[in-house]
Scaffold this active site. Structure first.
Site, PDB file in Angstrom:
ATOM      1  N   LYS A  36       7.593  -1.315   9.975  1.00  0.00           N
ATOM      2  CA  LYS A  36       7.358   0.075  10.378  1.00  0.00           C
ATOM      3  C   LYS A  36       8.356   0.574  11.423  1.00  0.00           C
ATOM      4  CE  LYS A  36       2.449   0.201   9.176  1.00  0.00           C
ATOM      5  NZ  LYS A  36       1.096   0.610   9.603  1.00  0.00           N
ATOM      6  N   ASP A  57      -0.401   7.245   8.611  1.00  0.00           N
ATOM      7  CA  ASP A  57      -1.539   6.589   9.270  1.00  0.00           C
ATOM      8  C   ASP A  57      -2.246   7.566  10.220  1.00  0.00           C
ATOM      9  OD1 ASP A  57      -1.355   4.051   8.127  1.00  0.00           O
ATOM     10  OD2 ASP A  57       0.070   3.334   9.628  1.00  0.00           O
TER      11      ASP A  57
END
Length: 278
Positions: A71, A108
């Site tokens: 990420k 997210d």
């Protein structure tokens, strides 16, 4: 209808990922025959080479879901990054534009907000976060949209405490930190977000108050966690890790296919069936 494309989830370890189940369910529901969604074991070291190899066939790829440990590692390899992803220095979605550019986003954070809203949690006056890892910074970013007052983060070390306070400053959230030994106090908050690994919060199940607020436990396997089960038994609202996975995947599907809305119910059903089978 978008022409047949490829997508996949990248990370390491990747064998446990539910992303293929969720995205394939969406493609089936949307009638995207010929679209495929795979998983590739790729670590930080292998990522630049993996993306470079695709350059020749970029038009065949719609995008990637990215999980740990990629990420942050992906950011230098992108042409552009959204404000949402930049706010937490984490990208979980890579989409290829029509002109072949690599754009990174973070679904997210809006996924967390959407999962909370689905359970009726739109606005709270204060909140508590258990843990201080990468998910905790996303939780703070989601709380910037949901919590009007102070957030207390329960952490295991002074270093983690300093990190969470820095994230709070950056995201515009008033963060107070408290030692992990006092974590049971967190359960009195109107909203508790547990971002800890499996087992870490199990001992708190006995400390759930008589009339609890809302609990967002980011774990999904095994489910329910002892904390989530105790919370439900007391009548509190519970949001689980599968809710988060599905909501963030819905946003990924919409970005990669250009079709809206993505089929939330079908994706959730597929995720539940996969976990049940597991």
């Amino acid at each position: 209808m978008p022409s047949a494309r490829r997508a996949a989830v990248l990370g390491s370890p990747i064998g446990h990922s539910l992303s293929p189940v969720l995205h394939r369910a969406a493609y089936a529901e949307l009638g995207l025959t010929g679209w495929t969604y795979d998983r590739f074991e790729v670590d930080e070291e292998a990522l630049p080479g993996f993306l470079k190899e695709l350059d020749g066939e970029r038009e065949r790829w719609a995008g990637f879901s990215l999980t740990m440990p990629l990420k942050r590692a992906v950011i230098p390899l992108l042409d552009e990054i959204t404000d949402t992803a930049a706010s937490v220095e984490a990208v979980n979605t890579l989409v290829f534009t029509d002109d072949g550019r690599r754009v990174g986003d973070n679904t997210d954070i809006p996924g967390m907000v959407a999962a909370l809203r689905e359970r009726g949690v739109d606005r709270v006056e204060s909140a508590a976060v258990l843990g201080a890892g990468a998910t905790a910074s996303s939780a703070l970013a989601a709380l910037a949209a949901v919590c009007t007052g102070e957030v207390t983060a329960y952490v295991r070390s002074p270093d983690r405490a300093a990190e969470m306070r820095q994230w709070g400053e950056r995201l515009g959230v008033a963060v107070r930190t408290a030692p992990w030994e006092d974590a049971a106090e967190a359960l009195q908050a109107p909203l508790v977000i547990a971002t800890t690994p499996a087992g870490a919060a199990d001992a708190m199940a006995g400390a759930v108050p008589e009339a609890p607020g809302a609990l967002f436990d980011v774990l999904y396997d095994p489910w329910p966690t002892p904390l989530a089960a105790a919370w439900s038994a007391r009548g509190g609202a519970v949001v689980g890790g599968l809710d988060l996975l599905v909501h963030q995947a819905v946003l990924q599907v919409e970005q990669m296919t250009g079709l809206k809305p993505a089929p939330l119910a079908a994706m959730r059903a597929a995720g539940e069936a996969a976990l049940h089978g597991h």
